[in-house]
Every structure is written in structure tokens, then in C-alpha cells.
Design an enzyme around this catalytic site. Structure first.
Site, PDB file in Angstrom:
ATOM      1  CE  LYS A 141      -4.573   0.896   0.745  1.00 16.92           C
ATOM      2  NZ  LYS A 141      -5.729  -0.001   0.780  1.00 16.92           N
TER       3      LYS A 141
HETATM    4  N1  LIG Z   1     -11.645   2.027  -3.472  1.00 16.75           N
HETATM    5  C1  LIG Z   1     -11.509   0.732  -3.208  1.00 16.75           C
HETATM    6  O1  LIG Z   1     -11.587  -0.117  -4.112  1.00 16.75           O
HETATM    7  C2  LIG Z   1     -11.291   0.259  -1.813  1.00 16.75           C
HETATM    8  C3  LIG Z   1     -11.342   1.115  -0.741  1.00 16.75           C
HETATM    9  N2  LIG Z   1     -11.249   0.612   0.524  1.00 16.75           N
HETATM   10  C4  LIG Z   1     -11.318   1.483   1.688  1.00 16.75           C
HETATM   11  O2  LIG Z   1     -12.597   2.121   1.724  1.00 16.75           O
HETATM   12  C5  LIG Z   1     -12.469   3.407   2.332  1.00 16.75           C
HETATM   13  C6  LIG Z   1     -13.028   4.451   1.386  1.00 16.75           C
HETATM   14  O3  LIG Z   1     -12.312   4.403   0.170  1.00 16.75           O
HETATM   15  P1  LIG Z   1     -12.891   5.039  -1.173  1.00 16.75           P
HETATM   16  O4  LIG Z   1     -14.359   5.007  -1.149  1.00 16.75           O
HETATM   17  O5  LIG Z   1     -12.165   4.397  -2.280  1.00 16.75           O
HETATM   18  O6  LIG Z   1     -12.379   6.537  -1.058  1.00 16.75           O
HETATM   19  P2  LIG Z   1     -12.985   7.838  -1.736  1.00 16.75           P
HETATM   20  O7  LIG Z   1     -11.885   8.802  -1.802  1.00 16.75           O
HETATM   21  O8  LIG Z   1     -13.716   7.508  -2.972  1.00 16.75           O
HETATM   22  O9  LIG Z   1     -14.064   8.326  -0.658  1.00 16.75           O
HETATM   23  C7  LIG Z   1     -13.693   8.604   0.641  1.00 16.75           C
HETATM   24  C8  LIG Z   1     -14.892   9.121   1.379  1.00 16.75           C
HETATM   25  O10 LIG Z   1     -14.490   9.310   2.734  1.00 16.75           O
HETATM   26  C9  LIG Z   1     -14.827  10.615   3.109  1.00 16.75           C
HETATM   27  N3  LIG Z   1     -13.832  11.179   4.004  1.00 16.75           N
HETATM   28  C10 LIG Z   1     -12.509  11.397   3.776  1.00 16.75           C
HETATM   29  N4  LIG Z   1     -11.963  12.060   4.788  1.00 16.75           N
HETATM   30  C11 LIG Z   1     -12.948  12.262   5.667  1.00 16.75           C
HETATM   31  C12 LIG Z   1     -13.015  12.924   6.904  1.00 16.75           C
HETATM   32  N5  LIG Z   1     -11.936  13.491   7.462  1.00 16.75           N
HETATM   33  N6  LIG Z   1     -14.218  12.949   7.514  1.00 16.75           N
HETATM   34  C13 LIG Z   1     -15.304  12.354   6.977  1.00 16.75           C
HETATM   35  N7  LIG Z   1     -15.296  11.715   5.822  1.00 16.75           N
HETATM   36  C14 LIG Z   1     -14.134  11.676   5.175  1.00 16.75           C
HETATM   37  C15 LIG Z   1     -14.821  11.444   1.832  1.00 16.75           C
HETATM   38  O11 LIG Z   1     -15.599  12.625   1.978  1.00 16.75           O
HETATM   39  C16 LIG Z   1     -15.407  10.460   0.860  1.00 16.75           C
HETATM   40  O12 LIG Z   1     -16.808  10.510   0.934  1.00 16.75           O
HETATM   41  C17 LIG Z   1     -10.995   3.563   2.675  1.00 16.75           C
HETATM   42  O13 LIG Z   1     -10.788   3.128   3.993  1.00 16.75           O
HETATM   43  C18 LIG Z   1     -10.318   2.617   1.693  1.00 16.75           C
HETATM   44  O14 LIG Z   1      -9.054   2.206   2.143  1.00 16.75           O
HETATM   45  C19 LIG Z   1     -11.116  -0.725   0.759  1.00 16.75           C
HETATM   46  C20 LIG Z   1     -11.056  -1.602  -0.268  1.00 16.75           C
HETATM   47  C21 LIG Z   1     -11.040  -1.187  -1.645  1.00 16.75           C
HETATM   48  O1  LIG Z   2      -7.614  -3.225  -5.752  1.00 14.96           O
HETATM   49  C1  LIG Z   2      -6.572  -3.363  -5.145  1.00 14.96           C
HETATM   50  O2  LIG Z   2      -5.567  -3.843  -5.607  1.00 14.96           O
HETATM   51  C2  LIG Z   2      -6.465  -2.945  -3.702  1.00 14.96           C
HETATM   52  C3  LIG Z   2      -7.585  -2.121  -3.196  1.00 14.96           C
HETATM   53  C4  LIG Z   2      -7.219  -1.654  -1.830  1.00 14.96           C
HETATM   54  O3  LIG Z   2      -6.373  -0.806  -1.684  1.00 14.96           O
HETATM   55  C5  LIG Z   2      -7.817  -2.280  -0.670  1.00 14.96           C
HETATM   56  O4  LIG Z   2      -8.420  -3.354  -0.778  1.00 14.96           O
HETATM   57  O5  LIG Z   2      -7.678  -1.713   0.435  1.00 14.96           O
END
Ligand SMILES: NC(=O)C1=CN([C@@H]2O[C@H](COP(=O)(O)OP(=O)(O)OC[C@H]3O[C@@H](n4cnc5c(N)ncnc54)[C@H](O)[C@@H]3O)[C@@H](O)[C@H]2O)C=CC1
Ligand SMILES: O=C(O)CCC(=O)C(=O)O
Length: 425
Positions: free
Chosen positions: A110
């Protein structure tokens, strides 16, 4: 708005405590325990980027490669002011457990860049992403370490990474490197459905939970923290299951409507100029300081780490926490939730649909194939159902919680690989 990760106990401490608990219960070989308690490689790069006004800013980027016993390092890149080496170490370690639990031929990595993307133009973000890729050089590679999107990174950025990395190779070789990164746009080697695979996976695991507990999701109320890629798609699929979204919190504010918030209307709204849920006309803004205590049946944390803590866990009323985010619950909160009898689908299972989707994209590129959305969704669902069942089984065998069971299952696969290869003197 939720408080920043940095001021809370470190996520790396959390992941190590979770690992130790599982290692104790399963009686993990001490040498393997020492190997898995350490990261393989920690890369920090400082790189200059020219800003739109002609000035030069120096950025700091990270890539941590935790373990590759089962295959190339795999995991996302995060752009956030709180990204630092400890956050990258924790997130890389979670990836090792996640990919192993999912049965993928990957290890865990990561990284990210410490910045607030809102402060930069699109052209600046492009130059930052390309310079970061260049600075990482051959520390990433399609058979070595394969990044993907995470918080504040998206398909467009993955396309810039692919393009920059491929441009460093001989022209005749470039097409062999398309799978250096996953989560690309579909027009640039990306997979149909990778966009929704994490959120879809979250909901598949919630459906499996509902089946196990003999509960109907129809009319069940849920709240989501974080309304980005994961939160949005999870809400779309929860709606398909008949569940009602009543509260959402993101970086801009907190909204609540006990009669329901339409996910699609909220997605359209957030995609507009506002960029967040604040001032959404169909749900009033409320005080979000005790968000997790809102009246609901299911909580989906889908933002940052260390959000459910010993302070707020005692007030949670929901029956289920489905961890869309990585590391949203501290080990201290886990104890409280267990005592309260609240079910918790752990991150390394709940949000593993994302990396499984990435694996399919990687295979698609590597084998010169084009997968359909139906292929992706069908295979994803099947894989997640198997993972969910295996975690429930291991939990019963060891009389433990689902997080610890998920760790035991993940660690067993890696332990076997080390034992079979005989890495010990
Ligand atoms: N995108 C992916 O495929 C994956 C993401 N994740 C995890 O899911 C979580 C969200 O990731 P994504 O949706 O991809 O990110 P993103 O960037 O698309 O969305 C993040 C969301 O969290 C909110 N956020 C960020 N900082 C904040 C704060 N200080 N207070 C309140 N809300 C806040 C943002 O406003 C936004 O709505 C993370 O923990 C990430 O590691 C886990 C597996 C895969
Ligand atoms: O799609 C990937 O390779 C990893 C996504 C990711 O960062 C996560 O699962 O937290």
C-alpha cells in the site's frame, strides 16, 4: 466531519494487535510470526513537481511492501494529508491478510502521497501522479507490486500511472506492462465492474450475514460513513436489497432522514459542484459527533481508519457493522462490540471485493481478454460467498470472533507456503 486519523491511536498498532490475537489462538510458528510481524520493504520518495503558477513543490510519497510469500504485492494508493509511513505500513499489512483470505496469488502492499488533493488542479494532480510513478520506478511492476485506487485516487490516476510506467519501457515491450496497475478506466485496459466491486462485495457479505442470521434486509435501516467509491456503490446495492439509507457522513458534513435518503439522488448531488453530502436538499444536516450511535440496524464505515473506538462503541445500537473501510474499528472497540453481541464483518473480508475485482483486471490484461460485467459480478459474488462461509466456519472451530477467524484463515495460507518452501535454516 470525522476527526483525523493522525490524532488517534496508530492503525499500525491496531493491525499488529489483531495479528497477535490470531497468532496466539492458532499457535503460529514463532519464526513465521516474526516474519509476518515485519514489513519487507518501506519506500519513501521525495519528488519535485511544477505547479500551475510556475513554482515547484516537493511531495513525499510512500510504498510499503509488507509480504509477498503468495505472489506480487498488491494494494492501493491513497492521496491524503494523513498518509505517512505508519499508515502505509498498516494498510499494506491489511492487504496481505486480505489477499490471502480471498485466495488470491498476491501479497500485500500500500502507499500514497501526503497531500490534500482539493488544493490542486487536475493538471497538477496529473503531474504529481506521473512524477510519483517515475520516482517509484521499478519498485512497482506488473509481476512485482501492483497499485490500485484507494482514498482520493481514481481510475483517471491509474491511467496516468499505467501510461507513465509503460513509457519507461522499450516501445515494443510496452503493452506487456498494462497490468502494472489496476482500477484503470475501461477504455484503457480497465475491468467492467472494478468501479463497483468493493461496494458490491460489501453488500454480498451483508446479504450472507442476513442469510446466516435469518434476517430480511427489506426495510432495514443503515448508515454510511464516507460517500466515495465504496460508500456510494454499497448504497446502490443495499437499495437493491430493500434496505433504507437513513444517515450519511462524509468530509463535508452529516445528513440524516429517518424516512430514507435515495442513494442515486445523493450520488448525482455529490457529483455536482458540491462534491459532498453537505446541503443535500432531501435530508437535513445534523450534528455528526455521535454518528455511529444513530438509530439504525446496520453501520457501514466506508471512510478512514480508527473511527469506531472505545468512546463511541458503547453507544452503537446497530446489529451489524460491515467494514467497508480499512481499519475503521480499534481493537478496544472490538472488545466492546463483542460484549454487546454486535456482529462485525471485518474489513479484510467485507471490502475484499475491490482487490478481487483488481485480480480479475490483472488476469484480463495478462491474458489479453475482455471480461463482461456479468462475468465479473458473478465470479465476485461466488468468491465472496466462499470467503464468508470459511470465516464463519473457522470462527466456530476456534470459538472466536469473525475478525480473528478471518486472520487465522489468511495466516494459515501464508504459513503453509513458508512451511512447504522451507525457508528456515
Ligand atoms: N476504493 C476501493 O476499491 C477500496 C477502498 N477501501 C477502503 O474504503 C475506504 C473508502 O475508500 P474510497 O471510497 O475508495 O475513497 P474515496 O476517496 O472515494 O471516498 C472517501 C470518502 O471518505 C470521506 N472522508 C474522507 N476524509 C474524511 C473525513 N476526514 N471525515 C469524513 N469523511 C471523510 C470522503 O468525503 C469520501 O466521501 C478507505 O478506507 C479505503 O481504504 C477498501 C477496499 C477497496
Ligand atoms: O484493488 C486493489 O488492488 C487494492 C484495493 C485496496 O487498496 C484495498 O483493498 O484496500
Amino acid at each position: 466531519m470525522i476527526t483525523e486519523e493522525k490524532k488517534k491511536p496508530g492503525m499500525y498498532e491496531s493491525v499488529q494487535k489483531q495479528f497477535d490475537r490470531a497468532a496466539d489462538i492458532m499457535g503460529l510458528d514463532n519464526n513465521i510470526r516474526r516474519i509476518l510481524s515485519t514489513t519487507n520493504t518501506e519506500i519513501i520518495v521525495h519528488f519535485p513537481v511544477k505547479m500551475d503558477d510556475g513554482s515547484v513543490e516537493i511531495f513525499t510519497g510512500y510504498r510499503v511492501q509488507h509480504n509477498n510469500a503468495l505472489g506480487p504485492y498488491k494494494g492501493g494508493l491513497r492521496y491524503h494529508p494523513e498518509v505517512d509511513i505508519n499508515a502505509a505500513k498498516a494498510l499494506a499489512t491489511w492487504m496481505t491478510w486480505k489477499t490471502s483470505l480471498a485466495g488470491l496469488p498476491y501479497g500485500g502492499g500500500k502507499g500514497g502521497v501526503q497531500l490534500n488533493p482539493k488544493q490542486y488542479s487536475q493538471a497538477e494532480l496529473e503531474r504529481i501522479t506521473r512524477r510519483f510513478t517515475y520516482a517509484l520506478g521499478d519498485n512497482i511492476g506488473p509481476e512485482y507490486d501492483i497499485p490500485a485506487p484507494d482514498v482520493n485516487t481514481n481510475a483517471q490516476m491509474m491511467a496516468w500511472i499505467a501510461d507513465t510506467y509503460m513509457s519507461t519501457k522499450a516501445p515494443s515491450e510496452r503493452s506487456k506492462y498494462m497490468h502494472v496497475v489496476t482500477g484503470k478506466p475501461v477504455g484503457s485496459g480497465g475491468l467492467e465492474g472494478r468501479d463497483r466491486s468493493t461496494g458490491f462485495g460489501v453488500v454480498v457479505t451483508i446479504r450472507e450475514w442476513a442469510k446466516l442470521r435469518n434476517i430480511s434486509l427489506e426495510g432495514k435501516k443503515y448508515i454510511v460513513q464516507g460517500f466515495g467509491n465504496v460508500g456510494q456503490w454499497a448504497s446502490v446495492f443495499m437499495k437493491e436489497s430493500g434496505a433504507i439509507l437513513v444517515g450519511v457522513q462524509d468530509a463535508t458534513g452529516t445528513i440524516y432522514n429517518e424516512n430514507g435518503i435515495d442513494p442515486e439522488a445523493l450520488i448525482t448531488y455529490t457529483a455536482g459542484n458540491n462534491g459532498g453530502v453537505k446541503d443535500f436538499p432531501h435530508a437535513p444536516e445534523v450534528d455528526g459527533s455521535d454518528f455511529f450511535a444513530f438509530d439504525c440496524d446496520i453501520v457501514i464505515p466506508a471512510a478512514l481508519g480508527n473511527q469506531i473506538t472505545e468512546e463511541n462503541a458503547p453507544r452503537i445500537k446497530a446489529q451489524l457493522i460491515a467494514e467497508g473501510a480499512n481499519g475503521p474499528t480499534t481493537p478496544e472497540a472490538d472488545v466492546i462490540l463483542n460484549e454487546k453481541g454486535i456482529d462485525l464483518i471485518p474489513d479484510i473480508l467485507c471490502n475484499s471485493g475491490g482487490v478481487i475485482g483488481s485480480y480479475y483486471e490483472w488476469l484480463q490484461n495478462r491474458n489479453g481478454e475482455i471480461w463482461t460485467l456479468e462475468d465479473v459480478i458473478g465470479r465476485l459474488q461466488q468468491k465472496l460467498e466462499i470467503s464468508f462461509a470459511s470465516v464463519v466456519k473457522v470462527a466456530e472451530e476456534h470459538n472466536t470472533d469473525w475478525r480473528t477467524a478471518a486472520y487465522i484463515q489468511a495466516i494459515k495460507r501464508i504459513e503453509l507456503a513458508y512451511k512447504q518452501r522451507g525457508v528456515f535454516p
